[in-house]
Design a protein around this motif. Structure first.
Motif, short mmCIF file in Angstrom:
data_model
loop_
_atom_site.label_atom_id
_atom_site.label_comp_id
_atom_site.label_asym_id
_atom_site.label_seq_id
_atom_site.Cartn_x
_atom_site.Cartn_y
_atom_site.Cartn_z
N ASN A 20 0.65 -1.08 -0.07
CA ASN A 20 -0.09 -0.26 -0.31
C ASN A 20 0.64 1.14 0.31
N GLN A 69 2.87 2.41 6.57
CA GLN A 69 2.15 2.65 5.67
C GLN A 69 1.01 0.86 5.58
N GLN A 70 2.05 0.20 5.56
CA GLN A 70 1.54 -1.25 5.03
C GLN A 70 0.25 -1.86 5.95
N MET A 74 -0.17 -0.18 9.46
CA MET A 74 -1.78 0.92 9.08
C MET A 74 -2.49 0.69 10.73
N LEU A 99 -0.29 9.14 7.88
CA LEU A 99 -0.67 8.05 9.11
C LEU A 99 -1.50 9.50 10.46
#
Length: 276
Positions: A20, A69-70, A74, A99
């Motif tokens: 992502n 972000q993964q 996340m 984030l």
């Protein structure tokens, strides 16, 4: 053989499908940074920690933000520990990358982290300038060790080795059990680094070529330790292996000129003060 290679490199081949990446509008979409995130995710999953150690200027903070972000990271609370002067920078970067579930703490206030209401909620710890925590005989290191215990750790440092080989061991202990490591070639980390240091001392005592022995010992550390837990690329490697992408993105790295000697002399008064 092709099937085996495909399965092994599946995540790398399907880079965009398996990860992502939500880049801010004004950020370059750089393949070498995304590939670092894919590799770091795999290392983090396998070893509970990873060194992000690209050389200066490659964008380690942005890589860390993309990693955060993964999908696995996340939804979880993330803790960022950094030098006081970089606290605002990390906070702004994580905000720019969309984030929200994170907290940035100054490295000088590690002792206070355990008293924070969300301490038990943190699952991932990002440590900027991680090489600063190379001395195990300090209260700060003990506090950091307590903070990292049971969590996954991302060490951000271009120079994980500063003075001696044990610098690396201290940082590894933040996410690896020293006597029961799951790094394939090194089950007992303290014994490995002890033997490395012993070989170095013996070589110096016997007046063996110091440069050669250091190169050999460094190679052993790279192959047995860093190969498994570190992401590190130089600008030369980026330009060589990602040349097409960085050219399309319009990215250039400044060329560093050779140093210029600027000799000067003390006048009589300064010379007298200096000698005194």
């Amino acid at each position: 053989y092709l099937k085996t290679l495909y399965e092994y490199f599946y995540e790398d081949i399907n880079l965009d499908q398996e990860t992502n990446f939500n880049l801010p509008d004004d950020f370059l979409d750089l393949e070498y940074q995304k590939q670092a995130v894919v590799a770091a995710s795999k290392i983090l999953d396998a070893y509970n920690g990873v060194f992000l150690s690209d050389v200066v200027g490659i964008g380690k903070t942005y890589i860390a933000a993309l990693l955060a972000q993964q999908p696995d990271l996340m939804p979880e609370w993330k803790l960022v520990i950094c030098p006081p002067v970089l606290k605002e920078y990390w906070d702004e970067t994580f905000q720019e990358f969309g984030l929200s579930k994170y907290r940035v703490v100054s490295a000088g206030k590690i002792n206070d982290i355990k008293n924070h209401p969300k301490f038990n909620d943190y699952k991932y710890v990002f440590i900027d300038e991680a090489h600063r925590f190379r001395n195990e005989d300090t209260e700060t290191y003990e506090d950091l060790y307590d903070v990292c215990y049971g969590k996954k750790v991302i060490l951000v440092s271009a120079t994980p080795l500063n003075n001696k080989y044990s610098d690396i061991l201290s940082q590894l202990k933040l996410f690896q059990r020293p006597n029961r490591s799951n790094i394939p070639a090194v089950r007992n980390l303290p014994n490995f680094f002890k033997s490395i240091e012993k070989l170095r001392k013996e070589a110096l005592e016997k007046d063996i070529d110091g440069k050669k022995i250091i190169q050999d010992l460094s190679r052993q550390i790279r192959e047995k330790i860093f190969k498994h837990v570190m992401i590190r690329r130089t600008r030369k490697e980026i330009k060589e292996f990602f040349s097409k992408d960085i050219e399309q993105q319009g990215l250039t790295f400044p060329e560093v000129a050779d140093p210029i000697a600027l000799p000067y002399e003390f006048d009589d008064e300064i010379n007298s003060i200096f000698n005194e």
